[in-house]
Design a protein around this motif. Structure first.
Motif, PDB file in Angstrom:
ATOM      1  N   ARG A  46      73.355 -67.886  72.822  1.00  0.00           N
ATOM      2  CA  ARG A  46      74.496 -67.155  73.385  1.00  0.00           C
ATOM      3  C   ARG A  46      73.947 -66.254  74.471  1.00  0.00           C
ATOM      4  N   LYS A  47      74.487 -66.327  75.686  1.00  0.00           N
ATOM      5  CA  LYS A  47      73.936 -65.611  76.843  1.00  0.00           C
ATOM      6  C   LYS A  47      72.450 -65.925  76.945  1.00  0.00           C
ATOM      7  N   SER A  48      71.569 -64.942  76.839  1.00  0.00           N
ATOM      8  CA  SER A  48      70.138 -65.260  76.924  1.00  0.00           C
ATOM      9  C   SER A  48      69.453 -65.129  75.565  1.00  0.00           C
ATOM     10  N   ALA A  49      70.237 -65.045  74.494  1.00  0.00           N
ATOM     11  CA  ALA A  49      69.676 -64.920  73.146  1.00  0.00           C
ATOM     12  C   ALA A  49      69.499 -66.301  72.514  1.00  0.00           C
ATOM     13  N   VAL A  50      68.376 -66.479  71.827  1.00  0.00           N
ATOM     14  CA  VAL A  50      68.094 -67.738  71.122  1.00  0.00           C
ATOM     15  C   VAL A  50      67.772 -67.423  69.668  1.00  0.00           C
ATOM     16  N   ALA A  51      68.457 -68.095  68.747  1.00  0.00           N
ATOM     17  CA  ALA A  51      68.219 -67.902  67.320  1.00  0.00           C
ATOM     18  C   ALA A  51      67.757 -69.215  66.704  1.00  0.00           C
TER      19      ALA A  51
ATOM     20  N   ARG B 170      79.593 -73.577  71.204  1.00  0.00           N
ATOM     21  CA  ARG B 170      78.602 -72.803  71.960  1.00  0.00           C
ATOM     22  C   ARG B 170      79.333 -72.096  73.080  1.00  0.00           C
ATOM     23  N   ASP B 171      79.282 -70.775  73.078  1.00  0.00           N
ATOM     24  CA  ASP B 171      79.923 -69.986  74.141  1.00  0.00           C
ATOM     25  C   ASP B 171      78.998 -70.027  75.354  1.00  0.00           C
ATOM     26  N   SER B 172      79.381 -70.807  76.372  1.00  0.00           N
ATOM     27  CA  SER B 172      78.466 -71.108  77.478  1.00  0.00           C
ATOM     28  C   SER B 172      78.509 -70.068  78.597  1.00  0.00           C
ATOM     29  N   ARG B 173      79.268 -68.988  78.417  1.00  0.00           N
ATOM     30  CA  ARG B 173      79.358 -67.993  79.492  1.00  0.00           C
ATOM     31  C   ARG B 173      78.033 -67.270  79.683  1.00  0.00           C
ATOM     32  N   GLU B 174      77.552 -67.281  80.911  1.00  0.00           N
ATOM     33  CA  GLU B 174      76.296 -66.613  81.262  1.00  0.00           C
ATOM     34  C   GLU B 174      76.605 -65.574  82.338  1.00  0.00           C
TER      35      GLU B 174
END
Length: 128
Positions: free
Chosen positions: A10-15, A104-108
């Motif tokens: 999400r945005k620039s976060a990766v889990a 997946r919320d693709s907004r960047e």
């Protein structure tokens, strides 16, 4: 059950999530969930897919979280957990999709352009 892993962004976060059978313990970057996300709202966001399927006490979740801010991280984690639960039991996908946890919320963030103070904002302009 062996370890199931899944990825959420999400945005620039990766889990990166590793799910095993256990007692419901969530460990993020070697810290407890309540310590990593002190905000009860973010804790709620992370647990949403588990609570929807009533399996919050059934799995231990180890998480590797990086990038982004706390809101983006919590939403990336929610997606990763939902994807892992679908890998465990494919029948749950319909319920998770209905709640919007599989999307997946693709907004960047839009990049800043040269000759402008921000991405879309223009410098003040006057004809006189």
């Amino acid at each position: 059950m062996e370890t199931i892993n899944a990825l959420g962004r999400r945005k620039s976060a990766v889990a990166r999530v590793f799910v095993t059978e256990g007692t419901g313990k969530i460990t993020i970057n070697k810290r407890d969930l309540t310590e990593y996300f002190p905000s009860s709202i973010l804790q709620y966001v992370v647990k949403q897919p588990l609570n929807l399927l009533n399996v919050a006490e059934k799995y231990d979740i180890k998480v590797n979280l990086m990038g982004g801010g706390y809101t983006g991280q919590s939403q990336a984690l929610r997606l990763a957990i939902a994807r892992a639960l679908v890998k465990i039991n494919a029948d749950d996908k319909k319920a998770l999709r209905a709640e919007g946890f599989m999307t997946r919320d693709s907004r960047e963030v839009e990049r800043k352009k040269p000759g402008q103070p921000k991405a879309r904002r223009r410098f003040q302009f006057s004809k006189r």
